[in-house]
Design a protein around this motif. Sequence first.
Motif, PDB file in Angstrom:
ATOM      1  N   GLY A 100      -7.290   0.517  -3.245  1.00  0.00           N
ATOM      2  CA  GLY A 100      -5.486   1.518  -3.918  1.00  0.00           C
ATOM      3  C   GLY A 100      -5.958   3.321  -4.442  1.00  0.00           C
ATOM      4  N   TRP A 101      -6.897   3.632  -4.840  1.00  0.00           N
ATOM      5  CA  TRP A 101      -6.846   4.863  -4.778  1.00  0.00           C
ATOM      6  C   TRP A 101      -7.543   5.422  -3.273  1.00  0.00           C
ATOM      7  CZ3 TRP A 101     -12.655   7.352  -6.519  1.00  0.00           C
ATOM      8  CH2 TRP A 101     -13.113   8.084  -6.806  1.00  0.00           C
ATOM      9  N   LEU A 102      -8.520   5.099  -2.447  1.00  0.00           N
ATOM     10  CA  LEU A 102      -8.513   5.778  -1.507  1.00  0.00           C
ATOM     11  C   LEU A 102      -7.575   5.362  -0.270  1.00  0.00           C
ATOM     12  CD1 LEU A 102     -12.008   6.044  -1.713  1.00  0.00           C
ATOM     13  CD2 LEU A 102     -10.788   7.785  -2.097  1.00  0.00           C
ATOM     14  N   ALA A 103      -7.075   4.495  -0.385  1.00  0.00           N
ATOM     15  CA  ALA A 103      -6.036   4.032   0.931  1.00  0.00           C
ATOM     16  C   ALA A 103      -4.655   3.793   0.872  1.00  0.00           C
ATOM     17  CB  ALA A 103      -7.122   2.823   1.898  1.00  0.00           C
ATOM     18  N   PRO A 104      -4.353   4.331  -0.849  1.00  0.00           N
ATOM     19  CA  PRO A 104      -2.634   4.169  -1.063  1.00  0.00           C
ATOM     20  C   PRO A 104      -2.108   3.426   0.226  1.00  0.00           C
ATOM     21  CG  PRO A 104      -3.144   5.736  -1.202  1.00  0.00           C
ATOM     22  CD  PRO A 104      -4.178   5.538  -0.661  1.00  0.00           C
ATOM     23  N   HIS A 105      -1.591   3.675   1.728  1.00  0.00           N
ATOM     24  CA  HIS A 105      -0.646   3.242   2.078  1.00  0.00           C
ATOM     25  C   HIS A 105      -0.747   1.648   2.551  1.00  0.00           C
ATOM     26  CE1 HIS A 105       1.150   7.108   1.794  1.00  0.00           C
ATOM     27  NE2 HIS A 105       0.309   8.216   2.791  1.00  0.00           N
ATOM     28  N   TYR A 106      -2.248   1.839   3.065  1.00  0.00           N
ATOM     29  CA  TYR A 106      -2.692   0.644   3.786  1.00  0.00           C
ATOM     30  C   TYR A 106      -2.616  -0.624   2.317  1.00  0.00           C
ATOM     31  CZ  TYR A 106      -6.041  -3.481   3.595  1.00  0.00           C
ATOM     32  OH  TYR A 106      -6.324  -5.304   3.942  1.00  0.00           O
ATOM     33  N   THR A 107      -2.866   0.210   0.768  1.00  0.00           N
ATOM     34  CA  THR A 107      -2.421  -1.131  -0.797  1.00  0.00           C
ATOM     35  C   THR A 107      -0.715  -1.193  -0.493  1.00  0.00           C
ATOM     36  OG1 THR A 107      -4.426   0.100  -1.321  1.00  0.00           O
ATOM     37  CG2 THR A 107      -2.602  -1.158  -2.903  1.00  0.00           C
ATOM     38  N   MET A 108      -0.004  -0.041  -0.273  1.00  0.00           N
ATOM     39  CA  MET A 108       1.020  -0.219   0.002  1.00  0.00           C
ATOM     40  C   MET A 108       1.893  -1.464   0.275  1.00  0.00           C
ATOM     41  SD  MET A 108       2.546   3.573  -1.332  1.00  0.00           S
ATOM     42  CE  MET A 108       4.333   3.258  -1.237  1.00  0.00           C
ATOM     43  N   SER A 109       1.555  -1.347   1.881  1.00  0.00           N
ATOM     44  CA  SER A 109       1.650  -2.241   2.760  1.00  0.00           C
ATOM     45  C   SER A 109       0.695  -3.656   2.137  1.00  0.00           C
ATOM     46  CB  SER A 109       1.028  -1.957   4.447  1.00  0.00           C
ATOM     47  OG  SER A 109       0.959  -2.920   5.521  1.00  0.00           O
ATOM     48  N   ALA A 110      -0.003  -3.739   1.656  1.00  0.00           N
ATOM     49  CA  ALA A 110      -0.267  -5.113   1.716  1.00  0.00           C
ATOM     50  C   ALA A 110       0.617  -5.865   0.056  1.00  0.00           C
ATOM     51  CB  ALA A 110      -1.673  -4.952   1.068  1.00  0.00           C
ATOM     52  N   LEU A 111       0.885  -4.934  -0.273  1.00  0.00           N
ATOM     53  CA  LEU A 111       1.775  -5.364  -1.605  1.00  0.00           C
ATOM     54  C   LEU A 111       3.617  -5.280  -1.210  1.00  0.00           C
ATOM     55  CD1 LEU A 111      -0.308  -3.136  -4.367  1.00  0.00           C
ATOM     56  CD2 LEU A 111      -0.219  -5.391  -4.333  1.00  0.00           C
ATOM     57  N   ASP A 112       3.438  -5.465  -0.010  1.00  0.00           N
ATOM     58  CA  ASP A 112       5.247  -5.038   0.344  1.00  0.00           C
ATOM     59  C   ASP A 112       5.984  -3.656  -0.180  1.00  0.00           C
ATOM     60  OD1 ASP A 112       4.739  -7.056   2.231  1.00  0.00           O
ATOM     61  OD2 ASP A 112       5.320  -8.341   0.443  1.00  0.00           O
ATOM     62  N   LEU A 113       5.044  -2.283  -0.396  1.00  0.00           N
ATOM     63  CA  LEU A 113       5.847  -1.589  -1.031  1.00  0.00           C
ATOM     64  C   LEU A 113       5.953  -0.427   0.207  1.00  0.00           C
ATOM     65  CD1 LEU A 113       3.895  -1.133  -4.089  1.00  0.00           C
ATOM     66  CD2 LEU A 113       5.368  -2.656  -3.292  1.00  0.00           C
ATOM     67  N   ARG A 114       6.559   0.322  -0.205  1.00  0.00           N
ATOM     68  CA  ARG A 114       7.044   1.687   1.156  1.00  0.00           C
ATOM     69  C   ARG A 114       6.979   3.007   0.570  1.00  0.00           C
ATOM     70  NH1 ARG A 114       7.745  -3.009   2.212  1.00  0.00           N
ATOM     71  NH2 ARG A 114       8.698  -3.970   4.705  1.00  0.00           N
TER      72      ARG A 114
END
Length: 116
Positions: free
Chosen positions: A19-33
């Motif tokens: 979440g801290w260092l790869a927020p875009h990956y995390t957002m994708s995994a959580l279905d967030l944009r």
Amino acid sequence: MDVLNYIFVFLSIGFGCFGWLAPHYTMSALDLRAGDSSMGVSEIRASVGALFVGLGIGALLLDTTAAYAMIGFAWGGAAIGRGTSLVLDGRSAKKWLYFGVEAIVALGAIWINLGA
């Protein structure tokens, strides 16, 4: 029970690092944009990321049953939020999976540190 505490610590730190260092990956995994501002990414870095990194590092540094139990309380708060979403916002397999992981870490960390 030290082994389980370390597992819970490293789960917190590991997921927190994503979440801290790869927020875009995390957002994708959580279905967030990401939206028009950078606040969404900032929120992921802070609340899904570095907060859990700090929680895990703090537990390691304090090395007390209360510190390790706090990992359980934090993950329990996440499980309560996820459970609320399952009831109020609709169900999905991904939500159930995340709820299950959060609840297992929460109950495990609390039980081995305060209930045993």
